[in-house]
Write an enzyme that holds these catalytic residues in place. Structure first.
Site, PDB file in Angstrom:
ATOM      1  CG  ASP A 115      -2.133   0.851   1.126  1.00  0.00           C
ATOM      2  OD1 ASP A 115      -3.109   0.507   0.455  1.00  0.00           O
ATOM      3  OD2 ASP A 115      -2.066   1.940   1.736  1.00  0.00           O
ATOM      4  CG  HIS A 145      -5.016  -4.060  -0.412  1.00  0.00           C
ATOM      5  ND1 HIS A 145      -4.206  -3.748  -1.484  1.00  0.00           N
ATOM      6  CD2 HIS A 145      -4.749  -3.115   0.541  1.00  0.00           C
ATOM      7  CE1 HIS A 145      -3.490  -2.667  -1.206  1.00  0.00           C
ATOM      8  NE2 HIS A 145      -3.799  -2.273   0.010  1.00  0.00           N
TER       9      HIS A 145
END
Length: 334
Positions: free
Chosen positions: A100, A298
């Site tokens: 991220d 994710h």
């Protein structure tokens, strides 16, 4: 092997850092909305294999300092935090692992200070070339069609208040929405007008989930209950400044790099261009492995912990063997 936490003074702030094990350093960099604890399963595996696992709360998160000015959250500042951390522990170089915002930071750090990075291991967020327009302008255009958190987060105030008012609910909804169990892009059916992030996120099933224990969630959530989310949101508000300051950087990354990603990750599916793997292979000149992890989204290191840990150790081992072979060849050369 005992995990310890403490504080390091670096780049004018106090950084909260977790450490486990001894040996060559491996530094883990988290994103939004996480803390160092998002890596605790990986730290234990890496430490048990003979490395020194290090995971800071990035500036603005957890128990690290959180400057008020969004300008303090650029990759230049956050990168200086990491270099100061290396100086503090007496390490010339380290392997860096990022996800991220942590991944985006490492792509830039590898171009600013490649001599300090032994290798990169990046999860889910591939290298992205500099855009021709400011990111906020591109997001504003997309946000005319549907709700887009990237645009919503740009304005101080509304998002800060909304998320801080219901931190546990927000975290559960977002972690679930980012997982392989949900199609994140279902959120895009909502218009931007009159909606906050909690209005568009799905209701999360009760914890525990197959990939996240309630005690783990409680540990992560407790920090945001205490601090709110403004520190993390300021990373979004610094992205245009990152765009401006990156104008003169090299277009390619020459650092040894290993990339792994969840097959259902939203960044690979919709936020990294039409062909992110070709872009990655074009711009990362020492790309040593790319691995697609099935049934993962994710938060791939939580959703598929055993596979991610195995890849981390395999990549660290391959890096060491390559370095030793190169050293042997240099010694044998007259």
């Amino acid at each position: 092997m005992r995990l310890s936490t403490g504080f390091v003074r670096t780049n004018g702030i106090r950084l909260h850092v977790a450490q486990q094990g001894a040996g060559d350093p491996v530094v883990f960099c988290h994103g939004f909305p996480h803390t160092w604890y998002i890596w605790h399963r990986q730290m234990a595996a890496v430490a048990a294999a003979g490395y020194r696992a290090i995971a800071p709360d990035m500036r603005g998160y957890g128990r690290s300092d959180a400057p008020e000015d969004p300008a303090a959250y650029t990759n230049v500042e956050a990168g200086a935090d990491l270099l100061g951390l290396l100086d503090e522990i007496g390490a010339e170089r380290a392997v860096f692992v990022g996800l991220d915002f942590g991944a985006a930071l490492l792509w830039e750090l590898a171009r600013r200070a490649p001599e300090r990075i032994r290798a990169l291991i990046v999860l889910n967020n591939p290298y992205a070339p500099r855009t021709t327009r400011k990111p906020s302008e591109l997001w504003a255009m997309a946000a005319r069609r549907h709700f887009l958190h990237l645009d919503y987060f740009q304005r101080p105030g509304p998002a800060d208040a909304e998320l801080a008012d219901r931190p546990r609910d927000f975290l559960a909804r977002l972690y679930y929405a980012l997982s392989a169990d949900y199609d994140y892009f279902d959120i895009w059916r909502f218009p931007p007008e009159g909606n906050g992030y909690l209005d568009v996120l799905p209701t999360a099933p009760p914890l525990p989930w197959p990939w996240l224990a309630k005690t783990e969630f409680d540990t992560l959530a407790a920090e945001f209950v205490r601090t709110g989310f403004t520190g993390g949101l300021n990373w979004y508000r610094a992205i245009d400044r990152n765009w401006e300051s990156s104008a003169g950087l090299p277009a390619t990354v020459a650092t040894p790099t290993f990339f792994l990603y969840g097959a259902r990750d939203l960044d690979m599916a919709g936020f990294s261009g039409r062909d992110p793997l070709t872009t990655l292979r074009t711009h990362v000149t020492d790309l040593r492995a790319v691995t697609r992890i099935a049934r993962a989204g994710h938060l791939v290191q939580l959703e598929r912990t055993d596979q991610v840990n195995g890849l981390l150790l395999a990549h660290l081992g391959a890096l060491t063997r390559t370095e030793r072979s190169a050293a042997t060849a240099r010694r044998a050369t007259p």
